[in-house]
Design a protein around this motif. Structure first.
Motif, PDB file in Angstrom:
ATOM      1  N   ALA A   1       0.728  -1.004   0.203  1.00 49.86           N
ATOM      2  CA  ALA A   1      -0.435  -0.213  -0.109  1.00 49.86           C
ATOM      3  C   ALA A   1       0.763   1.262  -0.190  1.00 49.86           C
ATOM      4  O   ALA A   1       0.745   2.848  -0.124  1.00 49.86           O
ATOM      5  N   ALA A   2       1.920   1.420   0.542  1.00 53.09           N
ATOM      6  CA  ALA A   2       2.924   2.424   0.855  1.00 53.09           C
ATOM      7  C   ALA A   2       2.871   3.175  -0.755  1.00 53.09           C
ATOM      8  O   ALA A   2       2.447   4.307  -0.713  1.00 53.09           O
ATOM      9  N   PRO A   3       3.299   2.736  -1.888  1.00 56.95           N
ATOM     10  CA  PRO A   3       3.329   3.769  -3.261  1.00 56.95           C
ATOM     11  C   PRO A   3       2.171   4.261  -3.600  1.00 56.95           C
ATOM     12  O   PRO A   3       1.716   5.655  -3.702  1.00 56.95           O
ATOM     13  N   PHE A   4       1.195   3.649  -3.411  1.00 54.95           N
ATOM     14  CA  PHE A   4      -0.413   4.685  -2.720  1.00 54.95           C
ATOM     15  C   PHE A   4      -0.081   5.625  -1.880  1.00 54.95           C
ATOM     16  O   PHE A   4      -1.514   6.281  -2.407  1.00 54.95           O
TER      17      PHE A   4
ATOM     18  N   GLU B   1       1.641   7.298  -1.119  1.00 56.00           N
ATOM     19  CA  GLU B   1       2.922   8.420  -0.984  1.00 56.00           C
ATOM     20  C   GLU B   1       2.326   9.250  -2.304  1.00 56.00           C
ATOM     21  O   GLU B   1       2.955  10.115  -2.241  1.00 56.00           O
ATOM     22  N   HIS B   2       2.168   8.542  -3.195  1.00 53.51           N
ATOM     23  CA  HIS B   2       2.239   9.063  -4.978  1.00 53.51           C
ATOM     24  C   HIS B   2       0.366   8.668  -5.542  1.00 53.51           C
ATOM     25  O   HIS B   2       0.227   8.447  -6.571  1.00 53.51           O
ATOM     26  N   THR B   3      -0.532   9.731  -4.399  1.00 55.23           N
ATOM     27  CA  THR B   3      -1.922   9.077  -4.045  1.00 55.23           C
ATOM     28  C   THR B   3      -2.671  10.128  -6.398  1.00 55.23           C
ATOM     29  O   THR B   3      -3.324   9.959  -7.272  1.00 55.23           O
ATOM     30  N   ASP B   4      -1.897  11.724  -5.918  1.00 56.86           N
ATOM     31  CA  ASP B   4      -1.868  12.385  -7.325  1.00 56.86           C
ATOM     32  C   ASP B   4      -1.277  12.163  -8.297  1.00 56.86           C
ATOM     33  O   ASP B   4      -1.740  12.350  -9.487  1.00 56.86           O
ATOM     34  N   ARG B   5      -0.361  11.043  -8.406  1.00 57.59           N
ATOM     35  CA  ARG B   5       0.408  10.361  -9.651  1.00 57.59           C
ATOM     36  C   ARG B   5      -0.118   9.295 -10.373  1.00 57.59           C
ATOM     37  O   ARG B   5      -0.722   8.936 -10.953  1.00 57.59           O
ATOM     38  N   TYR B   6      -0.927   8.865  -9.012  1.00 54.15           N
ATOM     39  CA  TYR B   6      -2.294   7.665  -9.893  1.00 54.15           C
ATOM     40  C   TYR B   6      -3.695   8.423 -10.407  1.00 54.15           C
ATOM     41  O   TYR B   6      -3.712   7.465 -11.003  1.00 54.15           O
ATOM     42  N   GLU B   7      -3.797   9.513  -9.860  1.00 53.66           N
ATOM     43  CA  GLU B   7      -5.533   9.738  -9.919  1.00 53.66           C
ATOM     44  C   GLU B   7      -5.099  10.612 -11.445  1.00 53.66           C
ATOM     45  O   GLU B   7      -5.694  10.612 -12.613  1.00 53.66           O
ATOM     46  N   GLY B   8      -3.586  10.673 -11.164  1.00 53.18           N
ATOM     47  CA  GLY B   8      -3.078  11.657 -13.169  1.00 53.18           C
ATOM     48  C   GLY B   8      -3.090  11.022 -13.596  1.00 53.18           C
ATOM     49  O   GLY B   8      -3.230  10.730 -15.419  1.00 53.18           O
ATOM     50  N   TRP B   9      -2.866   9.251 -13.421  1.00 54.98           N
ATOM     51  CA  TRP B   9      -2.697   8.337 -14.862  1.00 54.98           C
ATOM     52  C   TRP B   9      -4.036   8.127 -15.489  1.00 54.98           C
ATOM     53  O   TRP B   9      -3.816   7.993 -16.819  1.00 54.98           O
ATOM     54  N   PHE B  10      -5.347   8.197 -14.821  1.00 55.37           N
ATOM     55  CA  PHE B  10      -6.503   7.943 -15.420  1.00 55.37           C
ATOM     56  C   PHE B  10      -7.133   9.669 -16.048  1.00 55.37           C
ATOM     57  O   PHE B  10      -7.157   9.160 -17.236  1.00 55.37           O
ATOM     58  N   GLU B  11      -6.241  10.431 -16.123  1.00 50.03           N
ATOM     59  CA  GLU B  11      -6.776  11.700 -16.504  1.00 50.03           C
ATOM     60  C   GLU B  11      -5.522  11.863 -18.142  1.00 50.03           C
ATOM     61  O   GLU B  11      -5.927  12.130 -18.706  1.00 50.03           O
ATOM     62  N   ASP B  12      -4.258  11.272 -17.796  1.00 51.58           N
ATOM     63  CA  ASP B  12      -3.506  11.100 -18.790  1.00 51.58           C
ATOM     64  C   ASP B  12      -3.842   9.913 -19.816  1.00 51.58           C
ATOM     65  O   ASP B  12      -3.540  10.319 -21.331  1.00 51.58           O
TER      66      ASP B  12
ATOM     67  N   ARG C   1       7.050  -1.566  -8.707  1.00 58.57           N
ATOM     68  CA  ARG C   1       7.969  -2.484  -8.500  1.00 58.57           C
ATOM     69  C   ARG C   1       8.383  -4.150  -8.024  1.00 58.57           C
ATOM     70  O   ARG C   1       8.948  -4.116  -7.801  1.00 58.57           O
ATOM     71  N   ASP C   2       7.242  -4.054  -6.687  1.00 55.24           N
ATOM     72  CA  ASP C   2       6.514  -4.777  -6.030  1.00 55.24           C
ATOM     73  C   ASP C   2       5.444  -5.750  -6.134  1.00 55.24           C
ATOM     74  O   ASP C   2       5.027  -7.302  -6.060  1.00 55.24           O
TER      75      ASP C   2
END
Length: 209
Positions: free
Chosen positions: A4-7, A9-20, A152-153
């Motif tokens: 769960a750690a990456p999710f 720490e990088h919530t905005d990046r995760y959300e950005g994937w769907f927009e991109d 990564r994991d």
């Protein structure tokens, strides 16, 4: 331990994937929509930010990443913090269970499927969506996983491996759909949605108990 750690720490990046990658996202949504029943109580296991649960009508979502659950709650899904291997719900509590991309992040796939089976009504349906590890996108993800905090994991799996695990968990009557036939950055408009698997990188499976 849940990955769960990456999710967190990088919530905005995760959300950005769907927009991109909106066209890819919409294609995956429509592929899963073809498999999901239109009635009954549904849960997404590994709900994340509810990018799938909300538009697909899932009532409840569970995830170990608290930051993600904040987004899910805002999107109208009732959320619970927890892991796929130990679902805090009674037996036969749901008509549909949805697992999207989460299957490559769980610690124990057999336990995850056993828990999904337990919380489903005897006539319930399990729908799993994922990137097949043997597909073009799956191979690229694996080749570059060290550069991606989310993957990564991750332990990517093939359709054959998931079907084998589902059968061992007691699921039957499989139905398959597939989409994403191009590399994500090359997609311009909705991708085709076809029956079966083996050509599209994103696969959906519906199984019954």
């Amino acid at each position: 331990m849940p990955k769960a750690a990456p999710f967190e720490e990088h919530t905005d990046r995760y959300e950005g994937w769907f927009e991109d990658h909106e066209d890819a996202y919409r294609s995956e949504l429509e592929a899963l929509r073809r498999l999901l029943p239109t009635a009954g109580r549904g849960i997404e296991i590994g709900v994340g930010s509810a990018r799938f649960a909300a538009p697909l009508g899932m009532d409840v979502g569970i995830d170990p990443a608290g930051a993600m659950l904040g987004y899910a709650r805002e999107r109208g899904v009732d959320v619970v913090r927890g892991v796929a291997e130990h679902l805090p719900f009674e037996d036969d509590a749901f008509d549909t269970a949805l697992i999207v991309t989460t299957i490559c992040f769980v610690d124990d796939i057999p336990r995850t499927l056993s828990e999904a089976d337990r919380i489903l009504d005897p006539s319930g349906r399990l729908v799993i969506g994922y990137i097949d590890k043997n597909s073009p996108v799956g191979r690229i993800y694996q080749e570059n996983k060290e550069q991606n905090p989310f993957y990564r994991d991750a332990v990517f799996v093939s359709t054959e491996e998931i079907v084998d695990a589902l059968e061992k968990a007691g699921f039957t009557d499989f139905e398959f759909v597939q989409t994403i036939f191009h590399w994500l950055d090359e997609i311009d408009g909705p991708e085709p949605i076809e029956d079966g698997y083996g050509d599209g990188s994103f696969v959906g499976i519906k199984a019954t108990r």
